[in-house]
Scaffold this motif. Structure first.
Motif, PDB file in Angstrom:
ATOM      1  N   LEU A   1      66.182 -10.588 -18.023  1.00 28.34           N
ATOM      2  CA  LEU A   1      65.726 -11.527 -17.003  1.00 28.34           C
ATOM      3  C   LEU A   1      66.870 -12.431 -16.542  1.00 28.34           C
ATOM      4  O   LEU A   1      67.007 -12.713 -15.346  1.00 28.34           O
ATOM      5  CB  LEU A   1      64.572 -12.366 -17.554  1.00 28.34           C
ATOM      6  N   THR A   2      67.699 -12.882 -17.473  1.00 25.98           N
ATOM      7  CA  THR A   2      68.832 -13.731 -17.113  1.00 25.98           C
ATOM      8  C   THR A   2      69.809 -12.997 -16.201  1.00 25.98           C
ATOM      9  O   THR A   2      70.269 -13.535 -15.182  1.00 25.98           O
ATOM     10  CB  THR A   2      69.574 -14.193 -18.381  1.00 25.98           C
ATOM     11  N   THR A   3      70.120 -11.749 -16.540  1.00 25.55           N
ATOM     12  CA  THR A   3      71.012 -10.946 -15.707  1.00 25.55           C
ATOM     13  C   THR A   3      70.425 -10.728 -14.325  1.00 25.55           C
ATOM     14  O   THR A   3      71.137 -10.799 -13.315  1.00 25.55           O
ATOM     15  CB  THR A   3      71.283  -9.591 -16.383  1.00 25.55           C
ATOM     16  N   ALA A   4      69.115 -10.480 -14.271  1.00 22.75           N
ATOM     17  CA  ALA A   4      68.465 -10.267 -12.981  1.00 22.75           C
ATOM     18  C   ALA A   4      68.508 -11.520 -12.119  1.00 22.75           C
ATOM     19  O   ALA A   4      68.724 -11.450 -10.900  1.00 22.75           O
ATOM     20  CB  ALA A   4      67.021  -9.827 -13.208  1.00 22.75           C
ATOM     21  N   LEU A   5      68.328 -12.677 -12.726  1.00 21.24           N
ATOM     22  CA  LEU A   5      68.390 -13.929 -11.974  1.00 21.24           C
ATOM     23  C   LEU A   5      69.789 -14.168 -11.418  1.00 21.24           C
ATOM     24  O   LEU A   5      69.951 -14.594 -10.271  1.00 21.24           O
ATOM     25  CB  LEU A   5      67.976 -15.095 -12.873  1.00 21.24           C
ATOM     26  N   LEU A   6      70.801 -13.910 -12.231  1.00 23.18           N
ATOM     27  CA  LEU A   6      72.175 -14.116 -11.789  1.00 23.18           C
ATOM     28  C   LEU A   6      72.547 -13.168 -10.653  1.00 23.18           C
ATOM     29  O   LEU A   6      73.376 -13.509  -9.805  1.00 23.18           O
ATOM     30  CB  LEU A   6      73.140 -13.933 -12.966  1.00 23.18           C
ATOM     31  N   ASN A   7      71.930 -11.983 -10.628  1.00 25.57           N
ATOM     32  CA  ASN A   7      72.222 -10.994  -9.590  1.00 25.57           C
ATOM     33  C   ASN A   7      71.234 -11.036  -8.430  1.00 25.57           C
ATOM     34  O   ASN A   7      71.290 -10.168  -7.555  1.00 25.57           O
ATOM     35  CB  ASN A   7      72.231  -9.583 -10.196  1.00 25.57           C
ATOM     36  N   ALA A   8      70.334 -12.038  -8.454  1.00 27.34           N
ATOM     37  CA  ALA A   8      69.309 -12.153  -7.409  1.00 27.34           C
ATOM     38  C   ALA A   8      68.500 -10.870  -7.280  1.00 27.34           C
ATOM     39  O   ALA A   8      68.124 -10.445  -6.175  1.00 27.34           O
ATOM     40  CB  ALA A   8      69.948 -12.518  -6.069  1.00 27.34           C
ATOM     41  N   ASP A   9      68.218 -10.239  -8.415  1.00 28.18           N
ATOM     42  CA  ASP A   9      67.458  -8.989  -8.460  1.00 28.18           C
ATOM     43  C   ASP A   9      65.978  -9.337  -8.596  1.00 28.18           C
ATOM     44  O   ASP A   9      65.429  -9.390  -9.704  1.00 28.18           O
ATOM     45  CB  ASP A   9      67.949  -8.147  -9.644  1.00 28.18           C
TER      46      ASP A   9
ATOM     47  N   ASN B   1      63.117  -7.814  -7.838  1.00 26.68           N
ATOM     48  CA  ASN B   1      62.185  -6.830  -8.415  1.00 26.68           C
ATOM     49  C   ASN B   1      62.188  -6.929  -9.942  1.00 26.68           C
ATOM     50  O   ASN B   1      61.138  -6.911 -10.585  1.00 26.68           O
ATOM     51  CB  ASN B   1      62.567  -5.421  -7.982  1.00 26.68           C
ATOM     52  N   ALA B   2      63.382  -7.039 -10.511  1.00 26.74           N
ATOM     53  CA  ALA B   2      63.488  -7.160 -11.966  1.00 26.74           C
ATOM     54  C   ALA B   2      62.932  -8.489 -12.446  1.00 26.74           C
ATOM     55  O   ALA B   2      62.239  -8.557 -13.469  1.00 26.74           O
ATOM     56  CB  ALA B   2      64.949  -7.008 -12.396  1.00 26.74           C
ATOM     57  N   VAL B   3      63.210  -9.569 -11.714  1.00 31.24           N
ATOM     58  CA  VAL B   3      62.713 -10.890 -12.104  1.00 31.24           C
ATOM     59  C   VAL B   3      61.186 -10.912 -12.088  1.00 31.24           C
ATOM     60  O   VAL B   3      60.538 -11.371 -13.042  1.00 31.24           O
ATOM     61  CB  VAL B   3      63.268 -11.974 -11.156  1.00 31.24           C
ATOM     62  N   LEU B   4      60.602 -10.421 -11.005  1.00 28.85           N
ATOM     63  CA  LEU B   4      59.139 -10.440 -10.895  1.00 28.85           C
ATOM     64  C   LEU B   4      58.503  -9.490 -11.905  1.00 28.85           C
ATOM     65  O   LEU B   4      57.444  -9.800 -12.472  1.00 28.85           O
ATOM     66  CB  LEU B   4      58.721 -10.060  -9.476  1.00 28.85           C
ATOM     67  N   GLY B   5      59.120  -8.349 -12.148  1.00 30.65           N
ATOM     68  CA  GLY B   5      58.578  -7.412 -13.137  1.00 30.65           C
ATOM     69  C   GLY B   5      58.585  -8.009 -14.534  1.00 30.65           C
ATOM     70  O   GLY B   5      57.595  -7.907 -15.271  1.00 30.65           O
ATOM     71  N   ALA B   6      59.705  -8.649 -14.912  1.00 32.74           N
ATOM     72  CA  ALA B   6      59.787  -9.284 -16.228  1.00 32.74           C
ATOM     73  C   ALA B   6      58.793 -10.436 -16.339  1.00 32.74           C
ATOM     74  O   ALA B   6      58.146 -10.620 -17.378  1.00 32.74           O
ATOM     75  CB  ALA B   6      61.205  -9.778 -16.478  1.00 32.74           C
ATOM     76  N   THR B   7      58.663 -11.222 -15.264  1.00 34.87           N
ATOM     77  CA  THR B   7      57.696 -12.319 -15.265  1.00 34.87           C
ATOM     78  C   THR B   7      56.280 -11.803 -15.428  1.00 34.87           C
ATOM     79  O   THR B   7      55.464 -12.386 -16.155  1.00 34.87           O
ATOM     80  CB  THR B   7      57.806 -13.117 -13.949  1.00 34.87           C
ATOM     81  N   LEU B   8      55.995 -10.695 -14.774  1.00 34.64           N
ATOM     82  CA  LEU B   8      54.660 -10.098 -14.866  1.00 34.64           C
ATOM     83  C   LEU B   8      54.365  -9.625 -16.289  1.00 34.64           C
ATOM     84  O   LEU B   8      53.266  -9.837 -16.817  1.00 34.64           O
ATOM     85  CB  LEU B   8      54.558  -8.933 -13.883  1.00 34.64           C
ATOM     86  N   VAL B   9      55.348  -9.015 -16.921  1.00 34.99           N
ATOM     87  CA  VAL B   9      55.163  -8.531 -18.293  1.00 34.99           C
ATOM     88  C   VAL B   9      54.952  -9.700 -19.244  1.00 34.99           C
ATOM     89  O   VAL B   9      54.066  -9.665 -20.117  1.00 34.99           O
ATOM     90  CB  VAL B   9      56.388  -7.689 -18.727  1.00 34.99           C
TER      91      VAL B   9
END
Length: 322
Positions: A279-287, A289-297
């Motif tokens: 999630l941290t990597t996704a936030l730093l990369n403005a990703d 889809n990954a951020v929302l998917g991790a949040t959903l899980v």
């Protein structure tokens, strides 16, 4: 209904953040024609209701989009990283419960004594000490100086990928494979970060257990039991502890869920390939889809644990079945 609300929240988050989802897919060097074609294919210009229904349908089918960072489907990424977080959090909550509950009971039974004071200080330290600082200090002392535990990562680098993946839980997979060398390596790597997580968990559990026990020990039925000459251990563990078990279920459940979603700092310090690191990597990369998917899980984990707590209520408290 709760999960539907979670879907609505993540959908809104994905629409209000100042990140162009089309640009994150095609890149900032794409031509205008490519950009417009991708925008049309992604349905960004459709009404919000249509977009939300499509989003719900994709989630139900397990489609969380594709990660810009890894180039793989987000669902595959989460299936790969979540077991690492689950393994460490489970190890941590076991430590928190096994040590924290007796600490809380003893502190309440010895209220005002030096033992109570020490336990209260430890519980306070669990709230005051930053996780990243404790992790760094632990690495310096137990890994760099004394070599008592493994370093960052889940396993020694020369064993990485050698254990066949069955459950994603490295300790269990190494046992299934009969590879005790890999098991020892995995255990040496997980023991320090899990113990640090367990420390923060036991601080909360011990404090709440002490509070619940003090309330019970002040009840009249406890005084009656003492007047009748019942042994102190019977009064504490049979009479006072039993009524607080249902309350402790909530505390333990919330603590466990908190470890699953709140281990970002520990995973970063220990290079632990879990959902927090992802999630941290996704936030730093403005990703997104990954951020929302991790949040959903993570949200789904909270919902599942709450439902499991409700089920345990009914098993332990007959009044809840009525």
């Amino acid at each position: 209904m709760t999960f539907l609300g979670l879907l609505a929240i993540t959908f809104v988050i994905g629409r209000v953040v100042p990140i162009d989802p089309v640009l994150s897919v095609v890149g900032d060097r794409a031509s205008r024609a490519t950009y417009d074609a991708a925008r049309l294919a992604m349905g960004v210009d459709d009404p919000l209701v249509v977009q939300f229904l499509r989003y719900v349908g994709d989630v139900v089918q397990g489609n969380l989009g594709r990660s810009v960072s890894t180039g793989r489907p987000v669902a595959e990424d989460l299936a790969r990283v979540f077991p690492a977080t689950l393994e460490m959090a489970t190890f941590g909550i076991i430590i928190g419960v096994v040590i924290g509950v007796p600490m809380g009971v003893i502190a309440a039974a010895r209220q005002g004594s030096w033992i109570d004071q020490i336990i209260r200080v430890l519980a306070l330290a669990g709230y005051a000490i930053p996780a990243f600082w404790l992790g760094l200090v632990g690495l310096v002392i137990f890994y760099a100086k004394f070599r008592l535990v493994g370093g960052p990562g889940r396993i020694d680098i020369f064993m990485d990928g050698m254990v066949p993946v069955r459950t994603g839980l490295l300790l269990i997979d190494s046992l299934i494979a009969g590879d005790m060398r890999a098991f020892r390596s995995a255990f040496s790597h997980i023991v320090l970060p899990a113990t640090i997580l367990g420390f923060f968990s036991l601080a909360y559990i011990a404090r709440m257990t002490r509070s619940f026990m003090l309330e019970q020990l002040g009840q009249e039925y406890i005084t009656t039991a003492r007047v009748k000459g019942a042994p102190e251990w019977v009064i504490i563990w049979r009479h006072a502890f039993r009524p607080i078990r249902v309350q402790l279920i909530t505390v333990i459940g919330l603590s466990y869920a908190g470890l699953l979603e709140g281990s970002v700092m520990i995973e970063t310090v220990f290079s632990w390939p879990g959902i927090g690191n992802y999630l941290t990597t996704a936030l730093l990369n403005a990703d997104m889809n990954a951020v929302l998917g991790a949040t959903l899980v993570i949200g789904a984990v909270f919902i599942t644990i709450n439902k499991g707590s409700d089920l345990l209520y009914r098993l332990l408290d007959p009044r809840a079945r009525a």
